[in-house]
Scaffold this active site. Structure first.
Site, short mmCIF file in Angstrom:
data_model
loop_
_atom_site.label_atom_id
_atom_site.label_comp_id
_atom_site.label_asym_id
_atom_site.label_seq_id
_atom_site.Cartn_x
_atom_site.Cartn_y
_atom_site.Cartn_z
N CYS A 1 36.44 145.07 -32.74
CA CYS A 1 36.34 146.13 -33.74
C CYS A 1 35.27 147.12 -33.28
O CYS A 1 34.49 146.81 -32.37
CB CYS A 1 35.97 145.53 -35.10
SG CYS A 1 34.24 145.09 -35.26
N HIS B 1 30.43 138.81 -37.22
CA HIS B 1 31.57 138.72 -36.29
C HIS B 1 31.14 137.85 -35.10
O HIS B 1 29.95 137.77 -34.76
CB HIS B 1 31.98 140.11 -35.82
CG HIS B 1 32.69 140.91 -36.87
ND1 HIS B 1 33.44 142.02 -36.59
CD2 HIS B 1 32.74 140.73 -38.22
CE1 HIS B 1 33.95 142.52 -37.73
NE2 HIS B 1 33.52 141.75 -38.72
N CYS C 1 31.66 145.68 -33.04
CA CYS C 1 31.45 144.78 -31.90
C CYS C 1 31.58 145.52 -30.58
O CYS C 1 30.86 145.23 -29.62
CB CYS C 1 32.43 143.63 -31.98
SG CYS C 1 32.09 142.57 -33.39
N GLU D 1 31.42 138.20 -31.92
CA GLU D 1 30.73 138.90 -30.83
C GLU D 1 29.25 139.09 -31.15
O GLU D 1 28.38 138.83 -30.31
CB GLU D 1 31.35 140.29 -30.60
CG GLU D 1 32.79 140.26 -30.12
CD GLU D 1 33.81 140.33 -31.27
OE1 GLU D 1 33.56 139.74 -32.34
OE2 GLU D 1 34.85 140.98 -31.07
ZN LIG Z 1 33.82 142.85 -34.79
#
Ligand SMILES: [Zn+2]
Length: 167
Positions: A79, A49, A82, A51
């Site tokens: 999410c 991801h 993250c 992040e």
């Molecule tokens: Zn994430």
């Protein structure tokens, strides 16, 4: 520089290149310290991801696991994975540019054990109640590893130099 716009531009470019619609820009002292799009589609790494990748780059660059003093721009409200990583790196602020409700008509990424609606709630449950099957196999030798760490840490159980709450 408009860091929010930069975040949007990176995400848009990523989509144009076959990637997913997420990006992160980390700013410190008025400058971009690290930035990344989501690279899950490109790498098959489900943890890639934006992040996670940007935090990794920023911390590696600074030689610290703490991003105090930094502002982190993300395209969408993070999410749970993250969100956890954002808690760990202690930035001054996280700025998110869209909400799940706003992008849901255009993007959905449900999995076997969660939908975005249920994901955060799963974390608050006892492990026996979670949809992800989890089993506690208690071992005294596992605790001994922590005791060993504490001994090697001069008897102190806290990690050195972590920014903790003044409250
Ligand atoms: Zn994430």
């Amino acid at each position: 520089m408009d860091f929010a716009q930069r975040t949007i531009d990176i995400a848009r470019q990523n989509v144009a290149e076959g990637g997913r619609p997420f990006a992160t820009v980390i700013v410190k002292d008025g400058e971009i310290l690290a930035e990344s799009p989501n690279l899950v589609a490109q790498t098959s790494d489900p943890t890639a991801h934006a992040e996670i990748l940007a935090i990794r780059e920023a911390c590696t660059k600074l030689g610290t696991e703490h991003l105090t003093g930094a502002t982190i721009y993300v395209l969408a409200h993070p999410c749970p994975m993250c969100l956890g990583s954002l808690y760990y790196c202690s930035p001054d602020e996280v700025v998110f540019l869209t909400t799940r409700d706003a992008y849901e008509p255009h993007y959905v990424d449900d999995r076997k054990y969660f939908e975005l609606d249920t994901f955060y709630g799963e974390f608050a449950k006892d492990h026996t109640e979670r949809r992800l099957p989890m089993r506690h196999d208690a071992r005294a030798d596992a605790i001994a590893v922590y005791r060993f760490w504490q001994e090697r840490n001069g008897g102190e159980r806290r990690v050195a130099d972590a920014p903790t709450s003044p409250f």
